[in-house]
Design an enzyme around this catalytic site. Sequence first.
Site: not given
Length: 311
Positions: A61, A128, A105
């Site tokens: 990422k 997200d 995460q």
Amino acid sequence: MAGASSVRLYNGDVQILDGTKVRAEILAGLKPRIANLKRPPGLAVVLVGHNPASEIYVRGKIKACGELGIFSEKLTPPESITTEELLDVIDELNHRPDIDGILVQMPLPKQVDSRRVLESIAPDKDCDGFHPVNVGHLVAGRRAPRACTPAGIMEMLKYYQIPLAGRRAVVVGRSDIVGKPMALMLLQENATVTICHSRTVDIEEECRRADILVAAIGRPGFVTRDFIAPGAIVIDVGQNRIEDRALAERFGKAAEFDKKGSALVGDVNPIDAMHCAGAYTPVPGGVGPLTIAMLMSNTVQLAEKHQAVNE
Ligand code: NAP
């Protein structure tokens, strides 16, 4: 239940849906949008502890941010962090004007309340698309950050000009991050959607009705030719690492296994997909490359929103 004898094979050519190409197109579309902003978009990635798989995902990422000119900051609180301490970290990021997107995460250590942490992210920094407010926007068909993997699949279907309106779509899996948002996105494009899960009765028959079949299960090669209508579009979301050579061989992955000591297999039996599907996303190289691209897309979208508001 259908036996192999009732399975019909597809006589046409199977089209391979190439996620790498679609990713390149998505990222190319973001570059001029980033160049138009007054300051680079900012993404904060919170990585708690030292989970090796999470470290690899986070590296990917951050690398994508660097390549696109998105500012990224990695925060690495210790494994021993408490829920309250992590909430403080998020609160500070929520207030930072240079940060447009916050990603925590998963998985978090056991002592941390993951739900509270995810829900503490400001909805307009939720890159997200997991926050209930943004899930609500998805249900209502409003523009807001959307779960990256299904959003990437929608981009893939658009790129390959696969019509959805009026077609039967079956999604296997009902997780909050893939199955449910996938079904909602297909519904929004006017597909007739069925969701299957572990309690579905005669799942093969449900799946064989699909013009578009999405498998997001987490079981290697679960979807066999018994599930696939001849010529169906088959989207394989699964990412399962196999450490048994005989199993790898069954999926045509012996060479990969011999080279690496393991093989990556999706939720669809790749040999069966090649015989029965009209189009198919291979693993690797299908859905996988799209998730990070959509994370970048969500971050840019949020930065545009923040900068428009602050003008
Ligand atoms: P998950 O949270 O474990 O959900 C799995 C779903 O599959 C559940 O809804 C479960 O049903 C259903 N299921 C399990 N066994 C089943 C069976 N025998 N018959 C029918 N349904 C069954 O998994 P996920 O997070 O959605 O991920 C699914 C797969 O996609 C995994 O392989 C994951 O690694 C992969 N993935 C890939 C990406 C990517 O970027 N390519 C991103 C995310 C996930 P119940 O709800 O009834 O238990």
